[in-house]
Write a protein that holds these residues in place. Structure first.
Motif, PDB file in Angstrom:
ATOM      1  N   PRO A  46      44.259  45.398  43.361  1.00 19.18           N
ATOM      2  CA  PRO A  46      42.888  45.943  43.399  1.00 19.18           C
ATOM      3  C   PRO A  46      41.903  45.088  42.617  1.00 19.18           C
ATOM      4  O   PRO A  46      40.715  45.056  42.944  1.00 19.18           O
ATOM      5  N   GLU A  47      42.379  44.381  41.602  1.00 24.53           N
ATOM      6  CA  GLU A  47      41.487  43.522  40.821  1.00 24.53           C
ATOM      7  C   GLU A  47      40.922  42.372  41.655  1.00 24.53           C
ATOM      8  O   GLU A  47      39.898  41.788  41.316  1.00 24.53           O
ATOM      9  N   MET A  48      41.587  42.051  42.792  1.00 25.90           N
ATOM     10  CA  MET A  48      41.103  41.002  43.686  1.00 25.90           C
ATOM     11  C   MET A  48      40.293  41.584  44.849  1.00 25.90           C
ATOM     12  O   MET A  48      39.630  40.835  45.576  1.00 25.90           O
ATOM     13  N   ASN A  49      40.371  42.890  45.027  1.00 26.68           N
ATOM     14  CA  ASN A  49      39.783  43.495  46.222  1.00 26.68           C
ATOM     15  C   ASN A  49      38.676  44.506  45.955  1.00 26.68           C
ATOM     16  O   ASN A  49      37.881  44.771  46.856  1.00 26.68           O
ATOM     17  N   CYS A  50      38.621  45.077  44.764  1.00 23.31           N
ATOM     18  CA  CYS A  50      37.672  46.147  44.476  1.00 23.31           C
ATOM     19  C   CYS A  50      36.669  45.716  43.413  1.00 23.31           C
ATOM     20  O   CYS A  50      37.069  45.254  42.328  1.00 23.31           O
ATOM     21  N   CYS A  51      35.396  45.873  43.700  1.00 26.62           N
ATOM     22  CA  CYS A  51      34.361  45.487  42.738  1.00 26.62           C
ATOM     23  C   CYS A  51      34.496  46.273  41.438  1.00 26.62           C
ATOM     24  O   CYS A  51      34.291  45.727  40.345  1.00 26.62           O
ATOM     25  N   ALA A  52      34.839  47.547  41.534  1.00 23.10           N
ATOM     26  CA  ALA A  52      34.969  48.373  40.338  1.00 23.10           C
ATOM     27  C   ALA A  52      36.062  47.860  39.415  1.00 23.10           C
ATOM     28  O   ALA A  52      36.045  48.128  38.203  1.00 23.10           O
ATOM     29  N   CYS A  53      37.037  47.125  39.982  1.00 17.97           N
ATOM     30  CA  CYS A  53      38.156  46.605  39.191  1.00 17.97           C
ATOM     31  C   CYS A  53      37.948  45.146  38.784  1.00 17.97           C
ATOM     32  O   CYS A  53      38.855  44.528  38.228  1.00 17.97           O
ATOM     33  N   GLY A  54      36.783  44.589  39.091  1.00 12.60           N
ATOM     34  CA  GLY A  54      36.483  43.237  38.633  1.00 12.60           C
ATOM     35  C   GLY A  54      36.425  42.185  39.697  1.00 12.60           C
ATOM     36  O   GLY A  54      36.287  40.998  39.379  1.00 12.60           O
ATOM     37  N   ARG A  55      36.536  42.570  40.958  1.00  8.83           N
ATOM     38  CA  ARG A  55      36.401  41.583  42.036  1.00  8.83           C
ATOM     39  C   ARG A  55      35.043  40.887  41.903  1.00  8.83           C
ATOM     40  O   ARG A  55      34.008  41.523  41.808  1.00  8.83           O
ATOM     41  N   GLY A  56      35.042  39.589  41.877  1.00 11.55           N
ATOM     42  CA  GLY A  56      33.811  38.819  41.767  1.00 11.55           C
ATOM     43  C   GLY A  56      33.414  38.502  40.346  1.00 11.55           C
ATOM     44  O   GLY A  56      32.558  37.645  40.118  1.00 11.55           O
ATOM     45  N   ASN A  57      34.041  39.168  39.354  1.00 11.06           N
ATOM     46  CA  ASN A  57      33.692  38.919  37.950  1.00 11.06           C
ATOM     47  C   ASN A  57      34.473  37.774  37.346  1.00 11.06           C
ATOM     48  O   ASN A  57      34.024  37.137  36.406  1.00 11.06           O
ATOM     49  N   ARG A  58      35.679  37.563  37.859  1.00 12.45           N
ATOM     50  CA  ARG A  58      36.562  36.557  37.275  1.00 12.45           C
ATOM     51  C   ARG A  58      36.704  35.385  38.230  1.00 12.45           C
ATOM     52  O   ARG A  58      36.650  35.562  39.456  1.00 12.45           O
ATOM     53  N   PRO A  59      36.902  34.194  37.699  1.00 13.07           N
ATOM     54  CA  PRO A  59      37.099  33.042  38.588  1.00 13.07           C
ATOM     55  C   PRO A  59      38.381  33.212  39.386  1.00 13.07           C
ATOM     56  O   PRO A  59      39.373  33.738  38.869  1.00 13.07           O
ATOM     57  N   PRO A  60      38.390  32.827  40.645  1.00 13.54           N
ATOM     58  CA  PRO A  60      39.610  32.971  41.445  1.00 13.54           C
ATOM     59  C   PRO A  60      40.732  32.110  40.897  1.00 13.54           C
ATOM     60  O   PRO A  60      40.504  31.049  40.319  1.00 13.54           O
ATOM     61  N   ALA A  61      41.955  32.599  41.060  1.00 11.96           N
ATOM     62  CA  ALA A  61      43.117  31.827  40.624  1.00 11.96           C
ATOM     63  C   ALA A  61      43.232  30.568  41.483  1.00 11.96           C
ATOM     64  O   ALA A  61      42.835  30.565  42.656  1.00 11.96           O
ATOM     65  N   PRO A  62      43.737  29.485  40.903  1.00  8.59           N
ATOM     66  CA  PRO A  62      43.909  28.262  41.699  1.00  8.59           C
ATOM     67  C   PRO A  62      44.772  28.543  42.921  1.00  8.59           C
ATOM     68  O   PRO A  62      45.803  29.223  42.816  1.00  8.59           O
ATOM     69  N   PRO A  63      44.387  28.093  44.083  1.00  7.41           N
ATOM     70  CA  PRO A  63      45.185  28.356  45.279  1.00  7.41           C
ATOM     71  C   PRO A  63      46.549  27.690  45.195  1.00  7.41           C
ATOM     72  O   PRO A  63      46.696  26.605  44.643  1.00  7.41           O
ATOM     73  N   SER A  64      47.535  28.360  45.721  1.00 11.01           N
ATOM     74  CA  SER A  64      48.888  27.814  45.724  1.00 11.01           C
ATOM     75  C   SER A  64      48.976  26.629  46.681  1.00 11.01           C
ATOM     76  O   SER A  64      48.295  26.581  47.707  1.00 11.01           O
ATOM     77  N   ARG A  65      49.823  25.670  46.345  1.00  8.32           N
ATOM     78  CA  ARG A  65      50.069  24.516  47.209  1.00  8.32           C
ATOM     79  C   ARG A  65      51.286  24.727  48.106  1.00  8.32           C
ATOM     80  O   ARG A  65      51.668  23.836  48.869  1.00  8.32           O
TER      81      ARG A  65
END
Length: 405
Positions: A46-65
């Motif tokens: 939910p932290e990656m999908n819901c604004c109430a949980c911080g979506r958009g507040n934190r820098p995205p994790a580096p994409p996996s290779r």
């Protein structure tokens, strides 16, 4: 929480929670997580999908290779699953590559776990993605209608046990995973799905297999393929799945055990996704290989061939410990799949007896790294109604391509 933030469209986790649920229960508020025990991949991130949980507040994790991922599909977390994930994680770690990624546990679970259970899951040597039928049906509404109609009428399902009925849609869980986590794996090309009663033995284990498989672009890899014409009379699934097979030319109809298989992302998104979206149900032993063969101009299907020995993969009976030990130790340098194996302690003993030899031999073998990743590209988007298939993959020398019919 940024004013411009928008919740991920249609987000739903395995426990029927939406972003609104997290707000209503006070688990998230204004971009701050109030309940740390209800976040992470187990709860659909939910932290990656819901604004109430911080979506958009934190820098995205580096994409996996990672270009390949291994999923262990299970209904429960027991000692056998835990040991399997530990072995997988250890083997993948041998790749010593930034392209490697530890395994995923694809856990079917429709009831919220208690805190102690979640804590145990978080300690596993894997990322955990829980999934439910509700999620699959939320993604594919027509699939739900087809499933309920067929189940009620008995036209399609002939088995009383619910988990056996799920063999008509288990692989749709990979689509559920992709909607929630696929964006973090922009280089992903292939996904392995393995059941807990499958064992891989031999020098290098999964490190050696993934390294070899990285050179093979085939869309579908399965233990063996049997055409409809060559099937045993006791294999009744052909008659039970005519609603699907009647759409396919007889020469393109084949079945295989799917307890272990590797699938290209293109196959899942461009061939299986639209069929699930249209509510097509078929037993997966037939559904998966036949769907690829029916698109032979754009999809390639093969047996494992020289990639890994799969002649010990069968439906039943389970291998007893003595037979497995004798066979696994007869050619310890050969990569081989075994299925079904219900004696988890026996599997552990065989791996332990080969561990020292395997590690030493793996260090002496020429290292076969994963190939350089392809240039960055946007995450693949699952098609809805219009489909563009990629060109046929070139034939690979490592595998025996199927010729059925």
């Amino acid at each position: 929480m940024r004013a411009s933030c928008s919740d991920a469209a249609g987000w739903l986790n395995a426990f029927s929670s939406t972003c609104a649920t997290y707000v209503e229960r006070g688990w998230c508020e204004g971009g701050t997580i109030r309940n740390q025990s209800a976040i992470g991949s187990i709860f659909g991130a939910p932290e990656m999908n819901c604004c109430a949980c911080g979506r958009g507040n934190r820098p995205p994790a580096p994409p996996s290779r990672a270009t390949q991922l291994v999923f262990v599909a299970a209904h429960k977390v027991d000692a056998a699953v835990t040991a399997m994930l530990t072995r997988l994680s250890r083997d993948i770690g041998r790749l010593r590559s930034r392209d490697a990624h530890r395994p995923w546990l694809l856990l079917f679970n429709e009831h919220p776990p208690d805190g102690a259970t979640v804590d145990r899951w978080r300690l596993l040597d894997a990322d955990v993605c829980t999934w439910s039928l509700e999620q699959a049906f939320h993604l594919f509404p027509k699939l739900e209608r087809a499933y309920k109609t067929s189940s009620a009428s008995g036209d399609l399902f002939f088995m009383d046990a619910t988990y056996l009925q799920h063999y008509y849609l288990f692989h749709s869980s990979l689509a559920v995973w992709h909607t929630q986590f696929g964006a973090s794996f922009p280089r992903l090309t292939h996904l392995w799905r393995v059941e807990p009663d499958v064992a891989l033995v031999g020098i290098g284990g999964w490190a050696a297999l993934l390294s070899r498989a990285s050179k093979v672009q085939t869309d579908v890899l399965l233990p063996r393929l049997i055409s409809e014409a060559d099937s045993e009379p006791t294999y009744t699934h052909w008659q039970l799945n005519k609603a699907f097979t009647d759409r396919v030319p007889p020469r393109s109809r084949a079945w295989s055990l799917v307890c272990v298989g590797r699938y290209s992302l293109a196959f899942l998104l461009q061939i299986m996704w639209p069929q699930w979206a249209e509510g097509m149900l078929a037993y997966e032993e037939i559904f998966l290989p036949t769907s690829c063969l029916a698109r032979s101009e754009s999809c390639s299907v093969a047996t494992f061939g020289a990639l890994v020995d799969a002649k010990h993969v069968r439906y039943r009976p389970p291998y007893d410990c003595v037979e497995f030990q004798r066979g696994a130790n007869a050619r310890p340098g050969t990569l081989a799949f075994w299925h079904p194996l219900k004696d988890a302690q026996c599997v552990d003993r065989v791996h332990a007896s080969q561990n020292d030899v395997s590690d030493a031999a793996w260090r002496r073998l020429p290292f076969l790294p994963l190939p350089p990743p392809s240039p960055p590209r946007p995450p693949p988007i699952a098609p809805q109604h219009t489909f563009v298939f990629r060109k046929r993959a070139r034939r690979d020398e490592l595998v025996h391509h199927a010729s059925v019919g």
